[in-house]
Motif scaffolding. Structure first.
Motif, short mmCIF file in Angstrom:
data_model
loop_
_atom_site.label_atom_id
_atom_site.label_comp_id
_atom_site.label_asym_id
_atom_site.label_seq_id
_atom_site.Cartn_x
_atom_site.Cartn_y
_atom_site.Cartn_z
N PHE A 49 1.10 -1.38 -0.18
CA PHE A 49 0.22 0.43 -0.21
C PHE A 49 0.61 0.80 0.13
O PHE A 49 0.65 2.34 -0.51
N MET A 50 2.01 1.41 0.49
CA MET A 50 3.23 2.42 1.06
C MET A 50 3.67 2.41 -0.32
O MET A 50 3.77 3.45 -1.05
N VAL A 51 3.57 1.43 -0.99
CA VAL A 51 4.98 2.14 -2.47
C VAL A 51 3.57 2.22 -4.03
O VAL A 51 3.93 2.98 -4.16
N THR A 52 2.85 1.45 -3.75
CA THR A 52 1.37 2.19 -4.31
C THR A 52 1.36 3.78 -4.33
O THR A 52 0.99 3.91 -5.42
N GLN A 53 0.98 4.47 -3.14
CA GLN A 53 -0.02 5.24 -2.21
C GLN A 53 1.64 6.84 -2.90
O GLN A 53 1.34 7.12 -3.55
N PHE A 54 3.08 6.27 -2.66
CA PHE A 54 3.27 7.55 -2.14
C PHE A 54 4.44 7.28 -3.50
O PHE A 54 5.22 8.33 -3.88
N VAL A 55 4.34 6.52 -4.22
CA VAL A 55 5.59 6.68 -6.23
C VAL A 55 4.26 7.69 -6.48
O VAL A 55 3.61 7.75 -6.37
N PRO A 56 5.32 8.82 -7.51
CA PRO A 56 4.37 8.86 -8.10
C PRO A 56 4.24 7.71 -9.62
O PRO A 56 4.75 6.89 -9.77
N GLY A 57 2.77 8.57 -10.36
CA GLY A 57 2.25 8.31 -11.09
C GLY A 57 1.29 7.03 -11.01
O GLY A 57 1.03 6.68 -11.55
N GLY A 58 0.96 7.63 -9.88
CA GLY A 58 -0.57 7.49 -9.35
C GLY A 58 -1.82 7.09 -10.06
O GLY A 58 -1.26 8.05 -11.40
N VAL A 86 -0.74 -2.90 -13.05
CA VAL A 86 0.14 -2.34 -12.56
C VAL A 86 0.98 -1.54 -14.37
O VAL A 86 0.51 -0.32 -13.68
N LEU A 87 0.83 -1.50 -15.17
CA LEU A 87 0.67 -0.73 -16.41
C LEU A 87 0.13 0.96 -15.63
O LEU A 87 -0.21 1.71 -16.02
N ASN A 88 -1.44 0.33 -15.48
CA ASN A 88 -2.79 0.57 -15.78
C ASN A 88 -2.98 2.05 -14.16
O ASN A 88 -4.08 3.09 -14.33
N ARG A 89 -2.02 1.63 -13.58
CA ARG A 89 -2.21 2.23 -12.10
C ARG A 89 -3.90 1.60 -11.48
O ARG A 89 -4.35 2.89 -10.54
N ASP A 90 -3.94 0.43 -11.59
CA ASP A 90 -5.10 0.12 -11.00
C ASP A 90 -5.41 -0.36 -9.58
O ASP A 90 -5.15 -1.56 -9.74
N TYR A 91 -4.38 0.16 -9.21
CA TYR A 91 -4.26 -0.22 -7.72
C TYR A 91 -5.31 -1.19 -6.69
O TYR A 91 -4.86 -2.18 -6.10
N PRO A 92 -6.92 -1.07 -6.87
CA PRO A 92 -7.60 -1.86 -6.27
C PRO A 92 -7.29 -3.26 -6.57
O PRO A 92 -8.19 -4.13 -5.83
N VAL A 93 -7.18 -3.64 -8.29
CA VAL A 93 -6.83 -4.53 -8.52
C VAL A 93 -5.23 -5.17 -7.60
O VAL A 93 -4.59 -6.80 -7.83
#
Length: 361
Positions: free
Chosen positions: A35-44, A317-324
């Protein structure tokens, strides 16, 4: 008075409860780090959507180059940006978002996909048939071929058969699965030589119109090349593990004693050696079986145009589809932890010398 069987079940139950309690912080830690990686990296997802909108605005600006007051060329205002953040749930503090997400995950509410506009659970279920087909058939082929082949190599250790079979499986192991898949498509998928097998898909377009037997044959026809590409690389590891396990047992004292008693080689191998040598292979069976069912192979699925779990994870991952990304990670982490527990339990079932009472945490 508690009998030996009841005491064993009680110890096993305590062991299982301890392992389940250890799974909770493990699962929580994995989800927190991801969660921390996906939320705080640029390009969300918000930045991605802003870039797409501004890109469309620049295209409109070029189309209306003579108009200096084109609105899209000025970027997004704060109100629209706040709307996007609220749409993707980024209007709340990270801690609150994480706790809310974990609360939903405990009810197996994995949320909805940003990109596919579907529930993550429904999306995973729709991709399961491909991954299960690849995994199950690869699993059956690997275990069905490697165990008999490994035993045969151990019995004929150093013979011409052993050298030849080792060369073949090691060459197959050295060839990457995607390279083998492309080669098979070129040779047998209508690429440049023979058009024997279909090029893409899990079934034909007219599959629903076929008879029951024809449906099965059509499905198997489509799976030949992907399964062959996926299974070849796994044959060497399991075959050599089986062979080395048998060779290790053959040199032990109890085998020499069995031979000294006059038992024939077949009885020695399959009645005495087999029971002990097969333990390392059988204990990995539950974990491998579960992993084969629920995981996917990105490159194989991409080459053969199969929409499975591997391709879904990559595209998410490419589409920044974090729920998936987070939902599938949560689900498969649980599957992996349960598979690891079943593998450990199988040690005691297969080998009575191992006792739960001696297991330390």
């Amino acid at each position: 008075m508690i009998g030996p069987a009841s005491a064993l079940y009680e110890i096993m139950l305590i062991y299982i409860i301890k392992r389940i309690l250890l799974m909770i912080p493990t699962l929580f830690g994995i989800m927190l780090i991801t969660f921390m990686v996906t939320q705080f990296v640029p390009g969300g997802p918000v930045e991605k959507m802003v870039a797409e909108i501004e890109g469309q605005g620049q295209a409109g600006a070029e189309a209306a180059a003579s108009t200096s007051a084109y609105r899209g060329d000025m970027g997004l205002d704060q109100e629209r940006l706040d709307t996007l953040k609220k749409l993707y749930g980024f209007d709340q503090p990270p801690l609150k978002r994480f706790l809310k997400m974990m609360g939903n995950y405990l009810r197996f509410d994995l949320g909805s996909s940003y990109y596919y506009q579907k529930d993550v659970v429904d999306l995973v279920i729709s991709r399961m048939p491909v991954s299960m087909s690849l995994g199950l058939w690869t699993f059956l082929i690997v275990y069905g071929v490697c165990i008999p082949l490994g035993i045969a190599k151990a019995v004929r250790d150093g013979s011409g058969f052993d050298v030849f079979s080792s060369t073949v499986i090691l060459v197959g192991y050295a060839i990457p699965g995607f390279v083998l898949g492309i080669t098979l498509i070129v040779l047998f998928g209508g690429g440049s030589f023979w058009s024997i097998f279909p090029l893409r898909g899990l079934v034909s377009d007219n599959w629903s119109e076929l008879s029951f037997v024809a449906k099965i044959l059509d499905y198997l026809w489509h799976m030949v090349l992907p399964i062959f590409s996926s299974a070849v690389g796994s044959l060497a590891v399991m075959t050599m593990l089986t062979k080395n396990s048998f060779l290790e047992e053959v040199g032990k004292q109890y085998v020499l004693t069995a031979r000294a008693k006059g038992l024939d080689e077949r009885t020695v191998m399959f009645k005495h050696v087999f029971r002990n040598a097969i333990i390392p292979i059988i204990t990995g069976f539950p974990g491998y079986f579960i992993a084969a069912f629920f995981t996917g192979s990105l490159l194989i699925e991409t080459i053969f145009s199969l929409e499975g779990m591997g391709l879904l994870a990559y595209q998410s991952v490419l589409n920044r589809d974090y729920p998936v990304v987070l939902g599938t990670l949560y689900f498969f982490t649980i599957i992996g932890l349960v598979g690891r527990l079943l593998s450990d339990l199988s040690y005691v079932v297969v080998d009575p010398r191992i006792s739960f009472s001696r297991v330390e945490f």
